[in-house]
Design an enzyme around this catalytic site. Structure first.
Site, PDB file in Angstrom:
ATOM      1  N   GLU A  28      23.815  -1.226 -24.218  1.00  0.00           N
ATOM      2  CA  GLU A  28      24.922  -0.388 -24.666  1.00  0.00           C
ATOM      3  C   GLU A  28      24.666   0.179 -26.051  1.00  0.00           C
ATOM      4  O   GLU A  28      24.970   1.339 -26.320  1.00  0.00           O
ATOM      5  CB  GLU A  28      26.233  -1.181 -24.674  1.00  0.00           C
ATOM      6  N   ASP A  52      25.199  -5.717 -22.099  1.00  0.00           N
ATOM      7  CA  ASP A  52      26.305  -5.462 -23.027  1.00  0.00           C
ATOM      8  C   ASP A  52      26.340  -6.665 -23.960  1.00  0.00           C
ATOM      9  O   ASP A  52      26.774  -7.755 -23.574  1.00  0.00           O
ATOM     10  CB  ASP A  52      27.637  -5.302 -22.298  1.00  0.00           C
ATOM     11  N   ILE A  54      28.042  -7.453 -26.644  1.00  0.00           N
ATOM     12  CA  ILE A  54      29.397  -7.968 -26.873  1.00  0.00           C
ATOM     13  C   ILE A  54      30.343  -7.050 -26.117  1.00  0.00           C
ATOM     14  O   ILE A  54      30.709  -5.981 -26.601  1.00  0.00           O
ATOM     15  CB  ILE A  54      29.793  -8.032 -28.361  1.00  0.00           C
ATOM     16  N   ASP A  55      30.717  -7.458 -24.915  1.00  0.00           N
ATOM     17  CA  ASP A  55      31.712  -6.705 -24.160  1.00  0.00           C
ATOM     18  C   ASP A  55      33.067  -7.159 -24.682  1.00  0.00           C
ATOM     19  O   ASP A  55      33.401  -8.347 -24.609  1.00  0.00           O
ATOM     20  CB  ASP A  55      31.588  -6.981 -22.659  1.00  0.00           C
ATOM     21  N   THR A  57      34.154  -5.620 -27.922  1.00  0.00           N
ATOM     22  CA  THR A  57      33.851  -5.603 -29.364  1.00  0.00           C
ATOM     23  C   THR A  57      35.119  -5.587 -30.213  1.00  0.00           C
ATOM     24  O   THR A  57      35.191  -6.285 -31.236  1.00  0.00           O
ATOM     25  CB  THR A  57      32.953  -4.404 -29.717  1.00  0.00           C
ATOM     26  N   ASP A 183      28.620  -2.309 -18.577  1.00  0.00           N
ATOM     27  CA  ASP A 183      29.976  -2.860 -18.466  1.00  0.00           C
ATOM     28  C   ASP A 183      30.220  -3.557 -17.130  1.00  0.00           C
ATOM     29  O   ASP A 183      31.040  -4.456 -17.056  1.00  0.00           O
ATOM     30  CB  ASP A 183      31.023  -1.748 -18.612  1.00  0.00           C
TER      31      ASP A 183
END
Length: 190
Positions: A28, A52, A54-55, A57, A183
């Protein structure tokens, strides 16, 4: 995007490249390896890792515990392996296509809700604030509630939402648009 997002993605990508140097990595935060990976783009053919770091954030920045690391492995555009790690609860969700989903080694099953009145739905609105999008989102929620939806939640993490569907914590997940393959690739396998 935080410095932590970038550093986690760098570390994960470094480990993947060490074991699978010819595989494509779609992260990402750093999409320089591949032009694909923007919102609406397909997962490319071949072996591809969707990361990802840190999905969720915004949740991370606010110390709200619904954030995770999400890694999906795809073959010819189809997610085959998914891993979602939620550090705040030390929860490791993992799945291989066709082999079931697991949370910390325990097999998962989805919710048994058969009607909207038994369903807990989770949804993300995301960061879009255009008038049409906000109006459409609010109208969709209003319709769900008027149709008798038992409960509605919005967590801010697509990967956690999909993991919660796999584990039966919530009945279903809906999001109008999402950021990119990072995601959803892990969650689709779960």
């Amino acid at each position: 995007v935080t410095e932590v997002d970038q550093e986690v993605e760098r570390i994960v990508a470094q480990h993947i490249r060490a074991k699978f140097p010819s595989d494509l990595i779609i992260g990402e935060e750093d999409q320089t390896e591949n032009a694909s990976g923007a919102q609406g783009d397909r997962i490319p053919d071949g072996n591809a890792w969707c990361i990802d770091p840190i999905d969720g954030t915004t949740n991370f920045v606010h110390n709200y515990p619904f954030f995770c690391v999400s890694i999906g492995f795809c073959v010819d555009g189809v997610p085959k392996v998914g891993v979602v790690y939620v550090p705040s609860s030390d929860s490791l969700y993992e799945a291989i296509d066709g082999c079931g989903a697991y949370l910390n080694g325990t097999k998962l099953s989805v919710d048994s809700a058969s009607d909207i009145s038994d369903s807990l739905l989770v949804n993300n609105i995301g960061h879009h604030r255009e008038n049409d999008f906000v109006d459409e989102s609010a109208e969709r929620i209003r319709k769900w509630l008027k149709a008798g939806l038992r409960g509605y939640r919005s967590s801010g993490s697509a990967a956690i939402n999909m993991a919660h569907v796999a584990s039966g914590i919530v009945s279903c997940y809906y999001e109008h648009g999402f950021g990119g393959p990072w995601d959803v690739s892990a969650g689709l396998v779960l």
